[in-house]
Design a protein around this motif. Structure first.
Motif, PDB file in Angstrom:
ATOM      1  N   GLU A  29      15.909   3.359   9.856  1.00  0.00           N
ATOM      2  CA  GLU A  29      15.323   2.172   9.237  1.00  0.00           C
ATOM      3  C   GLU A  29      14.967   2.420   7.775  1.00  0.00           C
ATOM      4  OE1 GLU A  29      13.034  -0.473  12.640  1.00  0.00           O
ATOM      5  OE2 GLU A  29      11.930   1.124  11.634  1.00  0.00           O
ATOM      6  N   LYS A  30      15.129   1.367   6.989  1.00  0.00           N
ATOM      7  CA  LYS A  30      14.680   1.382   5.599  1.00  0.00           C
ATOM      8  C   LYS A  30      13.475   0.438   5.525  1.00  0.00           C
ATOM      9  CE  LYS A  30      18.357   3.841   4.804  1.00  0.00           C
ATOM     10  NZ  LYS A  30      18.857   3.900   6.175  1.00  0.00           N
ATOM     11  N   ILE A  31      12.299   1.012   5.313  1.00  0.00           N
ATOM     12  CA  ILE A  31      11.034   0.290   5.458  1.00  0.00           C
ATOM     13  C   ILE A  31      10.357   0.130   4.100  1.00  0.00           C
ATOM     14  CG2 ILE A  31       8.727   0.363   6.502  1.00  0.00           C
ATOM     15  CD1 ILE A  31       9.967   2.024   8.766  1.00  0.00           C
ATOM     16  N   ALA A  32       9.871  -1.069   3.825  1.00  0.00           N
ATOM     17  CA  ALA A  32       9.072  -1.324   2.619  1.00  0.00           C
ATOM     18  C   ALA A  32       7.615  -1.480   3.015  1.00  0.00           C
ATOM     19  CB  ALA A  32       9.556  -2.583   1.915  1.00  0.00           C
ATOM     20  N   ILE A  33       6.719  -0.926   2.184  1.00  0.00           N
ATOM     21  CA  ILE A  33       5.286  -1.166   2.320  1.00  0.00           C
ATOM     22  C   ILE A  33       4.860  -1.928   1.083  1.00  0.00           C
ATOM     23  CG2 ILE A  33       3.012  -0.135   2.611  1.00  0.00           C
ATOM     24  CD1 ILE A  33       4.397   2.354   3.726  1.00  0.00           C
ATOM     25  N   VAL A  34       4.376  -3.146   1.264  1.00  0.00           N
ATOM     26  CA  VAL A  34       4.033  -4.000   0.129  1.00  0.00           C
ATOM     27  C   VAL A  34       2.571  -4.420   0.215  1.00  0.00           C
ATOM     28  CG1 VAL A  34       6.404  -4.850  -0.060  1.00  0.00           C
ATOM     29  CG2 VAL A  34       4.744  -6.140   1.288  1.00  0.00           C
ATOM     30  N   GLY A  35       2.042  -4.870  -0.905  1.00  0.00           N
ATOM     31  CA  GLY A  35       0.661  -5.321  -0.970  1.00  0.00           C
ATOM     32  C   GLY A  35       0.141  -5.195  -2.390  1.00  0.00           C
ATOM     33  N   ARG A  36      -1.072  -5.668  -2.610  1.00  0.00           N
ATOM     34  CA  ARG A  36      -1.662  -5.661  -3.931  1.00  0.00           C
ATOM     35  C   ARG A  36      -1.971  -4.238  -4.371  1.00  0.00           C
ATOM     36  NH1 ARG A  36      -3.452 -10.400  -5.764  1.00  0.00           N
ATOM     37  NH2 ARG A  36      -2.981  -9.286  -7.698  1.00  0.00           N
ATOM     38  N   ASN A  37      -2.077  -4.034  -5.702  1.00  0.00           N
ATOM     39  CA  ASN A  37      -2.515  -2.739  -6.215  1.00  0.00           C
ATOM     40  C   ASN A  37      -3.874  -2.387  -5.626  1.00  0.00           C
ATOM     41  OD1 ASN A  37      -0.299  -2.221  -7.793  1.00  0.00           O
ATOM     42  ND2 ASN A  37      -1.214  -2.919  -9.707  1.00  0.00           N
ATOM     43  N   GLY A  38      -4.004  -1.151  -5.125  1.00  0.00           N
ATOM     44  CA  GLY A  38      -5.277  -0.707  -4.561  1.00  0.00           C
ATOM     45  C   GLY A  38      -5.485  -1.056  -3.106  1.00  0.00           C
ATOM     46  N   CYS A  39      -4.496  -1.662  -2.448  1.00  0.00           N
ATOM     47  CA  CYS A  39      -4.682  -2.080  -1.048  1.00  0.00           C
ATOM     48  C   CYS A  39      -4.534  -0.920  -0.066  1.00  0.00           C
ATOM     49  CB  CYS A  39      -3.705  -3.204  -0.682  1.00  0.00           C
ATOM     50  SG  CYS A  39      -1.983  -2.651  -0.523  1.00  0.00           S
ATOM     51  N   GLY A  40      -3.936   0.210  -0.497  1.00  0.00           N
ATOM     52  CA  GLY A  40      -3.808   1.355   0.395  1.00  0.00           C
ATOM     53  C   GLY A  40      -2.383   1.778   0.696  1.00  0.00           C
ATOM     54  N   LYS A  41      -1.412   1.306  -0.103  1.00  0.00           N
ATOM     55  CA  LYS A  41      -0.003   1.643   0.166  1.00  0.00           C
ATOM     56  C   LYS A  41       0.233   3.149   0.014  1.00  0.00           C
ATOM     57  CE  LYS A  41       1.616  -1.140  -3.020  1.00  0.00           C
ATOM     58  NZ  LYS A  41       0.360  -1.715  -3.532  1.00  0.00           N
ATOM     59  N   THR A  42      -0.190   3.714  -1.108  1.00  0.00           N
ATOM     60  CA  THR A  42      -0.011   5.156  -1.324  1.00  0.00           C
ATOM     61  C   THR A  42      -0.839   5.960  -0.324  1.00  0.00           C
ATOM     62  OG1 THR A  42       0.429   4.781  -3.679  1.00  0.00           O
ATOM     63  CG2 THR A  42      -0.194   7.015  -3.028  1.00  0.00           C
ATOM     64  N   THR A  43      -1.997   5.438   0.060  1.00  0.00           N
ATOM     65  CA  THR A  43      -2.821   6.099   1.081  1.00  0.00           C
ATOM     66  C   THR A  43      -2.051   6.215   2.390  1.00  0.00           C
ATOM     67  OG1 THR A  43      -4.857   5.262   0.083  1.00  0.00           O
ATOM     68  CG2 THR A  43      -4.978   5.951   2.378  1.00  0.00           C
ATOM     69  N   LEU A  44      -1.337   5.155   2.774  1.00  0.00           N
ATOM     70  CA  LEU A  44      -0.540   5.200   4.000  1.00  0.00           C
ATOM     71  C   LEU A  44       0.568   6.245   3.894  1.00  0.00           C
ATOM     72  CD1 LEU A  44       0.174   4.168   6.792  1.00  0.00           C
ATOM     73  CD2 LEU A  44       1.443   2.288   5.735  1.00  0.00           C
ATOM     74  N   LEU A  45       1.223   6.331   2.723  1.00  0.00           N
ATOM     75  CA  LEU A  45       2.248   7.361   2.537  1.00  0.00           C
ATOM     76  C   LEU A  45       1.643   8.755   2.690  1.00  0.00           C
ATOM     77  CD1 LEU A  45       4.483   6.139  -0.454  1.00  0.00           C
ATOM     78  CD2 LEU A  45       4.832   5.817   1.987  1.00  0.00           C
ATOM     79  N   LYS A  46       0.458   8.959   2.130  1.00  0.00           N
ATOM     80  CA  LYS A  46      -0.196  10.265   2.247  1.00  0.00           C
ATOM     81  C   LYS A  46      -0.560  10.577   3.692  1.00  0.00           C
ATOM     82  CE  LYS A  46      -2.136  10.406  -2.439  1.00  0.00           C
ATOM     83  NZ  LYS A  46      -3.371  10.389  -3.260  1.00  0.00           N
ATOM     84  N   LEU A  47      -0.929   9.551   4.455  1.00  0.00           N
ATOM     85  CA  LEU A  47      -1.227   9.742   5.878  1.00  0.00           C
ATOM     86  C   LEU A  47       0.028  10.172   6.631  1.00  0.00           C
ATOM     87  CD1 LEU A  47      -3.266   9.452   8.244  1.00  0.00           C
ATOM     88  CD2 LEU A  47      -2.529   7.067   8.437  1.00  0.00           C
ATOM     89  N   ILE A  48       1.150   9.517   6.337  1.00  0.00           N
ATOM     90  CA  ILE A  48       2.417   9.869   6.994  1.00  0.00           C
ATOM     91  C   ILE A  48       2.840  11.282   6.612  1.00  0.00           C
ATOM     92  CG2 ILE A  48       4.874   9.271   7.167  1.00  0.00           C
ATOM     93  CD1 ILE A  48       4.011   6.343   6.550  1.00  0.00           C
ATOM     94  N   ALA A  49       2.636  11.644   5.340  1.00  0.00           N
ATOM     95  CA  ALA A  49       3.043  12.970   4.851  1.00  0.00           C
ATOM     96  C   ALA A  49       2.122  14.084   5.341  1.00  0.00           C
ATOM     97  CB  ALA A  49       3.093  12.966   3.329  1.00  0.00           C
ATOM     98  N   GLY A  50       0.958  13.718   5.887  1.00  0.00           N
ATOM     99  CA  GLY A  50       0.021  14.729   6.350  1.00  0.00           C
ATOM    100  C   GLY A  50      -0.942  15.209   5.284  1.00  0.00           C
ATOM    101  N   ASP A  51      -0.969  14.558   4.115  1.00  0.00           N
ATOM    102  CA  ASP A  51      -1.876  14.963   3.042  1.00  0.00           C
ATOM    103  C   ASP A  51      -3.324  14.568   3.347  1.00  0.00           C
ATOM    104  OD1 ASP A  51       0.385  15.840   1.830  1.00  0.00           O
ATOM    105  OD2 ASP A  51       0.431  14.329   0.249  1.00  0.00           O
ATOM    106  N   ILE A  52      -3.500  13.483   4.116  1.00  0.00           N
ATOM    107  CA  ILE A  52      -4.836  13.076   4.557  1.00  0.00           C
ATOM    108  C   ILE A  52      -4.777  12.837   6.061  1.00  0.00           C
ATOM    109  CG2 ILE A  52      -5.454  12.027   2.345  1.00  0.00           C
ATOM    110  CD1 ILE A  52      -4.851   9.296   3.552  1.00  0.00           C
ATOM    111  N   HIS A  53      -5.947  12.676   6.684  1.00  0.00           N
ATOM    112  CA  HIS A  53      -6.002  12.519   8.137  1.00  0.00           C
ATOM    113  C   HIS A  53      -6.798  11.271   8.512  1.00  0.00           C
ATOM    114  CE1 HIS A  53      -4.251  16.498   8.582  1.00  0.00           C
ATOM    115  NE2 HIS A  53      -5.130  16.935   7.694  1.00  0.00           N
ATOM    116  N   MET A  54      -6.568  10.813   9.734  1.00  0.00           N
ATOM    117  CA  MET A  54      -7.286   9.657  10.246  1.00  0.00           C
ATOM    118  C   MET A  54      -8.769  10.006  10.406  1.00  0.00           C
ATOM    119  SD  MET A  54      -4.391   8.819  13.112  1.00  0.00           S
ATOM    120  CE  MET A  54      -5.425   7.793  14.108  1.00  0.00           C
ATOM    121  N   ASN A  55      -9.637   8.993  10.252  1.00  0.00           N
ATOM    122  CA  ASN A  55     -11.072   9.213  10.379  1.00  0.00           C
ATOM    123  C   ASN A  55     -11.596   8.983  11.797  1.00  0.00           C
ATOM    124  OD1 ASN A  55     -10.625   8.258   7.383  1.00  0.00           O
ATOM    125  ND2 ASN A  55     -12.509   9.441   7.394  1.00  0.00           N
TER     126      ASN A  55
END
Length: 667
Positions: A29-55
């Motif tokens: 799949e080719k997936i897009a993550i869209v939304g306003r600046n600051g909504c958490g798009k890059t945060t989700l990428l970091k979660l997938i990459a393992g750079d951050i963890h769920m709370n």
């Protein structure tokens, strides 16, 4: 399914960034993550990459991350090459470490087999290593590296330069090349088209679309998303929702869902109100006790439809009128030689009042250099340019987002006020408010601003002077899609003139009325919008190929195009019909010409198909395996030939349609 997130909660301190996130990645799949600046798009990428963890991993609810086996996840993180002295080639070759390990072990096995014949265990291991090499594209790693390196605008000699000699943007490209060559199972891309020129973006589109694994993209480039994406996830109000299809399909589905939700909500509220009124009317009537209890239960057991929240469309909305009007001729450029120590390009064009001229072309040809020359940052190497009477220009520089010379402790309010000290506090706050700096936002420190906020502040400063000529260098970088749409509307309604550089094709299509293209050997002006420009280029390419005049086209304006077209019509009756049909009506002759023209296009298509097959076979030739320059030339020829086929197919369809209409009219 490759990857799944269940009910994730992500918080920074007391702030909730993402709430109850459910996210899935299937196959390729080719997936897009869209939304306003600051909504958490890059945060989700970091979660997938393992750079951050769920709370909420310690909670009782079912939550977590599930993967199908071991999935290699590749993410283009902040660039930090540890050793700036090693060459670019040495840095990129780190990507192929598994390939080199296979090669070393295969060499060991070959040596052992020379000493010990018919060792089945070693033969089996060697066979497995060969298959692994094929899967890793290990037999073509150098060709892949050099071809991709050149696609990103580098020359092969750059491979031998120290990585530390390159700019930050160039180092980002090198890191991007490493990511693409590593071919991860799930590739994460955050704004991949930023700072890439149009040819590279188009190549990247094709590469990602045909990539045989999963790709997750955060991007504000609408045309890029439309051409690649299968699934769109939107983050809004801390929630995430999955939509099938590309960005345009997502917008349509979201609007439909909102309309349905509004309708369902209103109908349910009417029903609740009806039942409540009935209960209030009959609750004290002994004979209606059971009925009122039943209706209360009906209300309590309803699956409540959530009140729909309208789209988050908050964006800047500043509209202004130029301080004074310019005269008709805004800018005249004649044989202007631009560059630093050496000439990059020679430019000639005119800009009239009310026009919006987009500057296109590959990186390194001189687009930003032209703007810097016009505003006096660089000296011209020759030629001339003249601004018309009453022209007052404002300049937006793409480098402004770096804010290198700004005190990071200074607030937004102080920064703006320093530039316009005569304004009253209310006037400053009003100006900043129109660009979404309101309330406590004006007290943000400059060092804390995001790229999008820096762009908005720079635009706010420029518009405050109320110029009648806007000179913009990549104004859409770092702006989200809503911001781009707002800027598009502002420029469309602007009463002055616009000269801008952009690689965002959708933005260009919406704004430009004129195109200035930096080509391989010259600069050409097209007096039309973006879509018409593409059509005109296609016609000129067909004309050149048919007449063998590929190397004879020169010039920078539509007069040259008209002149070339006139010459072509004189030399070719077929092109004469294609470009300018006769006014008289003779169905028999018209049909005959159409048939001949159709046959000619079909023959050209057949020849082109044969040439494509020949080029493909030549690319596979073992003799050329190490001749990378020749391989690049063949690949470019192949792409041009395939583009010509598309144009010929369009022409054939046009001829067939005209024939059908002619026969229909005669019947």
């Amino acid at each position: 399914m490759r990857y799944q997130i269940k009910h994730a909660l992500v918080q920074y301190a007391a702030d909730t960034i993402l709430e109850d996130v459910n996210f899935e990645v299937h196959d390729n799949e080719k997936i897009a993550i869209v939304g306003r600046n600051g909504c958490g798009k890059t945060t989700l990428l970091k979660l997938i990459a393992g750079d951050i963890h769920m709370n909420n991993l310690d909670s009782d609810e079912e939550c977590g991350i599930v993967m199908a086996g071991k999935q290699e996840i590749g993410f283009l993180r902040q660039i930090s090459f540890t050793d700036g002295d090693i060459t670019v080639e040495e840095e990129i070759k780190k990507t192929f470490a598994p390939v080199f390990e296979c090669e070393a072990r295969m060499a060991e096995i070959e040596q052992l087999l020379h000493e010990e014949v018919d060792n089945q265990k070693l033969l089996n291991e060697y066979d497995a290593l060969q298959k692994k090499m094929e899967a890793l594209r290990g037999y073509s790693w150098r060709r892949d590296m050099e071809m991709m390196f050149q696609q990103f605008g580098f020359s092969l000699v750059d491979l031998n330069r120290p990585i530390g000699d390159f700019s930050g943007g160039q180092q980002t490209k090198v890191a991007f090349i490493k990511l693409l060559l590593s071919r991860p199972d799930i590739m994460l891309l955050d704004e991949p088209t930023n700072h890439l020129d149009l040819p590279t973006i188009e190549w990247l589109e094709n590469y990602l679309k045909n990539y045989d694994k999963a790709v997750i993209i955060v991007s504000h480039d609408r045309m890029f998303l439309d051409r690649i994406i299968d699934v769109t996830y939107e983050i809004e109000y801390h929630q995430i929702k999955r939509y099938p299809g590309n960005y345009t399909a997502f917008l349509k589905r979201k609007e439909e869902n909102l309309i349905k939700q509004e309708k369902d909500y209103e109908e349910q509220q009417k029903e609740i109100q009806r039942l409540t009124e009935w209960i209030e009317k009959w609750k004290n009537t002994p004979t209606k006790v059971a009925a009122t209890r039943s209706k209360r239960m009906a209300i309590e057991h309803m699956v409540k439809v959530e009140k729909p929240r309208r789209f988050d469309t908050k964006t800047f909305h500043a509209m202004f009128t130029p301080r004074i009007e310019s005269y008709t001729e805004v800018l005249s450029v004649k044989n202007l030689r631009i560059g630093y120590d050496t000439e990059l390009s020679k430019v000639s064009f005119t800009l009239q009042k009310g026009e919006r001229l987009a500057i296109l072309g590959e990186n390194g040809k001189g687009k930003s250099t032209l703007l810097n020359t016009l505003v006096g940052i660089l000296e011209a190497l020759g030629g001339s340019f003249t601004f018309g009477q009453n022209v007052e220009w404002g300049y937006f520089d793409q480098q402004v987002v770096a804010v290198n010379d700004t005190d990071p402790e200074q607030t937004v309010l102080e920064n703006f006020w320093d530039e316009y000290p005569k304004l009253l506090r209310e006037e400053v706050r009003s100006a900043l408010g129109s660009f979404m700096f309101s309330h406590e936002d004006v007290m943000k420190k400059m060092g804390q601003l995001s790229g999008g906020e820096k762009v908005r502040l720079a635009l706010c400063k420029m518009f405050q002077t109320k110029p009648n000529l806007l000179i913009l260098d990549e104004p859409t970088n770092h702006i989200d899609i809503m911001g781009k749409q707002a800027l598009e509307q502002m420029l469309q309604n602007f009463k002055g003139t616009v000269l801008f550089v952009s690689h965002d094709r959708y933005f260009i299509k919406q704004v430009a009325t004129e195109i200035l293209e930096f080509e391989q050997e010259n600069v050409r002006q097209y007096h039309c919008g973006y879509e018409e420009y593409l059509q005109e280029k296609a016609k000129l390419e067909i004309s050149d190929r048919v007449l063998g005049n590929n190397n004879n086209r020169r010039g920078t304006n539509s007069a040259d195009i008209a002149s070339a077209t006139a010459r072509n019509k004189e030399q070719s009756p077929v092109l004469q019909d294609a470009f300018n049909k006769k006014d008289y009506y003779n169905p028999g002759k018209i049909k005959s010409r159409l048939i001949k023209q159709l046959e000619k296009y079909e023959k050209q298509l057949e020849e082109s198909e044969e040439k494509v097959e020949s080029l493909k076979m030549e690319l596979l030739s073992p003799e050329l395996a190490t001749d990378y320059q020749k391989l690049m030339e063949l690949q470019n020829q192949l792409e041009k030939e395939e583009a010509q086929q598309e144009s010929l197919l369009e022409r054939i369809m046009e001829m067939e349609t005209e024939l059908e209409e002619l026969e229909s009219d005669n019947n």
